[in-house]
Design a protein around this motif. Structure first.
Motif, PDB file in Angstrom:
ATOM      1  N   ASN B 165      -6.863  -3.268   9.775  1.00 46.50           N
ATOM      2  CA  ASN B 165      -6.994  -2.207   8.846  1.00 46.50           C
ATOM      3  C   ASN B 165      -5.898  -1.427   8.974  1.00 46.50           C
ATOM      4  N   ASP B 168      -1.109   0.055   4.662  1.00 47.84           N
ATOM      5  CA  ASP B 168      -0.891   1.093   3.498  1.00 47.84           C
ATOM      6  C   ASP B 168       0.500   1.355   3.042  1.00 47.84           C
ATOM      7  N   ALA B 192     -15.583  -7.166   6.444  1.00 47.81           N
ATOM      8  CA  ALA B 192     -14.845  -6.555   5.345  1.00 47.81           C
ATOM      9  C   ALA B 192     -13.593  -5.553   5.790  1.00 47.81           C
ATOM     10  N   THR B 194      -9.836  -3.642   4.613  1.00 50.09           N
ATOM     11  CA  THR B 194      -9.184  -3.147   3.448  1.00 50.09           C
ATOM     12  C   THR B 194      -7.614  -3.156   3.567  1.00 50.09           C
ATOM     13  N   THR B 196      -4.422  -1.543   1.503  1.00 42.60           N
ATOM     14  CA  THR B 196      -4.160  -0.313   0.628  1.00 42.60           C
ATOM     15  C   THR B 196      -2.775  -0.497  -0.068  1.00 42.60           C
ATOM     16  N   TRP B 218     -10.652  -9.448   1.902  1.00 44.36           N
ATOM     17  CA  TRP B 218      -9.743  -8.256   1.902  1.00 44.36           C
ATOM     18  C   TRP B 218     -10.191  -7.540   0.747  1.00 44.36           C
TER      19      TRP B 218
END
Lengths: 54, 221
Positions: B165, B168, B192, B194, B196, B218
């Motif tokens: 994770n 970003d 799960a 993420t 960004t 993702w």
């Protein structure tokens, strides 16, 4: 000829709101195959800005 | 002219002379004849744009942390080779904040930096940065504020995998090729996580392209 089905689950934030799972943020979210909309909720943009300032 | 003003003139002259004096002897001293391995804050507040470090002298091995923090140049000096960086050393910070606040820097060429444990804040605050030629990572590499305020970053190549994770790039106006490099680097995950990318970058991708990552587990934000 190949036929492909693409499935995307998209969450879209309401006007003036941001979606978050507590770690990531976005106005639109495309869920991964292991993710669920239950993991995401809306916060106001003001709350989002406050969190980003911290 | 007062004594203070005279000192100021002398100081300026010494500074200018120092800026020009970047020949082989300067770099031999800077790198301890090529034996320097720790480059913690080595280039902080400097500007060596357009300068060339003679081959074989600058070989960071132990510490890249803050190496170019607040660097004032638009380009890095050429001739840096980080390919022998010891990733199994006890140094845990690795490339953390390596280029943080280098706000005039435009391009980071391939310094040969091998896969890092963490890229925390590595490029944060690099507001003018347009290109990162390559960044190497694996499934364990940590991403925390790596690209924070990289408001100009458009070209990025990821070599290896993204598995954690925190990646970003929502503030970066990335090219389609760069976005594809990121999507193609995502590892298959079972819980799960993420990535960004931000709305503007998501709009550059087709549904099929987004599905490259979502089908690997993702969530794209």
């Amino acid at each position: 000829m190949t036929e492909t089905t693409i499935q995307l689950k998209k969450l879209t934030a309401s006007e003036g709101m941001i979606l978050t799972n507590g770690e990531a943020y976005g106005k639109e979210i495309y869920l991964g195959c292991n993710d669920s909309s239950d993991n995401w909720h809306e916060i106001t943009e003001a709350e989002y800005n406050k969190r980003k300032e911290v | 002219m007062s004594i203070a003003e005279k000192f100021e003139v002398i100081a300026d002259a010494v500074y200018e002379k120092g800026k020009e004096d970047t020949g082989v002897d300067f770099w031999k001293g800077f790198t301890n004849n090529g034996s320097r391995t720790n480059y913690y804050q080595a280039f902080m507040y400097t500007d060596f744009s357009g300068k060339t470090i003679p081959e074989g002298l600058c070989k960071p091995k132990n510490r890249l942390t803050n190496m170019f923090m607040s660097y004032k140049g638009t380009c890095l000096p050429s001739g840096i080779d980080c390919s022998n960086f010891n990733i199994s050393s006890s140094e845990t910070y690795h490339a953390t904040a390596m280029f943080q606040y280098a706000d005039r820097l435009i391009e980071i060429y391939d310094l040969g930096i091998p896969t890092q444990k963490s890229y925390a804040n590595t490029f944060s605050g690099c507001e003018s940065l347009r290109t990162i030629e390559v960044i190497r990572s694996n499934v364990d590499t940590k991403w925390n504020n790596t690209f924070l305020d990289c408001l100009s970053l458009s070209n990025l190549v990821v070599e290896g995998n993204i598995g954690q994770n925190g990646f970003d790039v929502s503030k970066c106006p990335l090219t389609h090729d760069s976005l594809m490099s990121i999507l193609n680097a995502t590892a298959v995950i079972t819980t799960a996580k993420t990535l960004t990318l931000g709305s503007a970058n998501l709009a550059k991708l087709s549904d099929a392209e987004k599905a490259i990552a979502t089908e690997r587990g993702w969530t794209l934000a």
